[in-house]
Design an enzyme around this catalytic site. Structure first.
Site, PDB file in Angstrom:
ATOM      1  N   SER A  98      46.998  42.152  35.929  1.00 53.60           N
ATOM      2  CA  SER A  98      46.516  43.160  36.869  1.00 53.60           C
ATOM      3  C   SER A  98      47.375  44.407  36.975  1.00 53.60           C
ATOM      4  O   SER A  98      46.997  45.360  37.677  1.00 53.60           O
ATOM      5  CB  SER A  98      46.362  42.537  38.256  1.00 53.60           C
ATOM      6  OG  SER A  98      45.234  41.691  38.286  1.00 53.60           O
ATOM      7  N   TYR A 149      42.021  42.342  48.352  1.00 49.30           N
ATOM      8  CA  TYR A 149      42.381  42.542  46.953  1.00 49.30           C
ATOM      9  C   TYR A 149      41.337  41.902  46.054  1.00 49.30           C
ATOM     10  O   TYR A 149      41.017  40.728  46.196  1.00 49.30           O
ATOM     11  CB  TYR A 149      43.757  41.937  46.697  1.00 49.30           C
ATOM     12  CG  TYR A 149      44.264  42.114  45.295  1.00 49.30           C
ATOM     13  CD1 TYR A 149      44.621  43.377  44.823  1.00 49.30           C
ATOM     14  CD2 TYR A 149      44.395  41.028  44.442  1.00 49.30           C
ATOM     15  CE1 TYR A 149      45.098  43.547  43.543  1.00 49.30           C
ATOM     16  CE2 TYR A 149      44.881  41.183  43.156  1.00 49.30           C
ATOM     17  CZ  TYR A 149      45.231  42.446  42.711  1.00 49.30           C
ATOM     18  OH  TYR A 149      45.692  42.612  41.425  1.00 49.30           O
TER      19      TYR A 149
END
Length: 342
Positions: free
Chosen positions: A96, A181
């Protein structure tokens, strides 16, 4: 760990790290080294003893090995421990941390007037989201305040298929009201980049970031469909160079550079409109960066806003405990930024 943005273990680790803030070529495993191997000497205010202590005891049940690189005006230190026996500049999947590259391309397009933080997904990509969804803006995608639900129904496929499957079950939160998130935000950003430029995400990333900065070890493998959300491979020096250039303003115009440290007015917001996450150390110092996990690596890059200290790390994760892995990361971060609180 493959296709790891969907993998439950990865989401658990990423969520835990994000809530407290705060994976290419495999590094070969071999016999453990008894103590961290220091590759570069310490200089300046960096504390080598603290860094060695943070890496002590590897491998253990949760982390098989680690690579740490600390640089900046404050000094430098590079070391490895445990089963990380490859060169410190070996490539690894960054997971990520890819999001930060994608956010940078999106902000470049904002600076050019081809995108706006107020543009909505529904305007840019008609039909991608269900008609019942409230308008979601580019700014909300960047700051993880879109409200898009966790992707428990997501399945592999093209980026469009990933997004449509991910939003096919569950209920989104109202956009702009909460921080959640979610890698689907970055899939949508990648699609928006392709829509407004008429080129592939990989082409835009290469021409706008990788080639101008000379990032020879950063690439998007064709077989990793984590794509704009988590598909990149890189190495420690490339990540340091990218982060330094980004914060110094070498990639963004002044208005967009300011967005790197601007968070939305949402309770608990810890992601900026530039995709950076803030992490408050126990010492009180706030550092900014991004974490990521993919293919057995748990990695990250963090820096002080003035670039006096920049940390790049990558752990070889066993996947057994997100909490224990997080504790190791926090120890590395505390050691890396010790003395930078002045």
């Amino acid at each position: 760990m493959t296709n790891s943005w969907m993998n439950k273990a990865r989401w658990t680790t990423a969520a835990a790290v994000a809530a407290l803030v705060v994976a290419g070529a495999a590094v070969p495993a071999s016999a453990a080294t008894p103590t961290p191997s220091v590759v570069a000497p310490a200089a300046g205010r960096v504390d080598p003893a603290a860094l060695r202590k943070a890496l002590a005891g590897l491998p253990d049940d949760y982390v098989r090995g680690a690579m740490v690189k600390v640089t900046g005006r404050d000094g430098r230190w590079t070391g490895t421990a445990g089963e990380w026996t490859a060169p410190t500049e070996a490539e690894f999947a960054i997971g990520s941390v890819t999001k930060l590259f994608t956010s940078t391309v999106a902000l470049q397009l904002v600076g050019e007037g081809r995108l706006s933080l107020d543009d909505t997904v529904q305007e840019l990509l008609p039909g991608l989201l269900p008609d019942s969804f409230a308008p979601i803006t580019v700014g909300q995608l960047l700051s993880h305040t879109s409200g898009l639900q966790k992707p428990r129904c997501a399945r592999p496929g093209t980026p469009v298929e990933v997004v449509t499957s991910a939003v096919s079950c569950g209920t989104p939160a109202a956009p702009g009201t909460t921080v959640q998130y979610n890698g689907i935000n970055t899939f949508v950003l990648g699609l928006a980049i392709e829509k407004v430029t008429g080129r592939t995400y990989a082409e835009e990333l290469h021409d706008r970031v990788l080639r101008p900065l000379g990032l020879r070890h950063t690439r998007l493998p064709a077989d990793d469909w984590a794509w704009a959300e988590g598909g990149l491979v890189s190495n420690a020096s490339d990540l340091r160079h990218f982060t330094t250039a980004l914060i110094r303003g070498g990639l963004l115009r002044p208005a967009e550079r300011r967005l790197l440290f601007t968070t939305p007015s949402v309770p608990g917001a810890n992601f900026s409109y530039g995709g950076l996450m803030s992490f408050r150390l126990d010492s009180g110092l706030v550092v900014w960066g991004k974490t990521g996990s993919n293919k057995g690596y748990t990695s990250g890059v963090f820096t002080t806003p003035d670039l006096d200290r920049v940390l790049v790390y990558s752990l070889l994760s066993t996947g057994k405990s997100a909490d224990e892995e997080l504790a190791r990361i926090k120890g590395i971060a505390a050691a890396a930024f010790r003395g930078a609180e002045r």
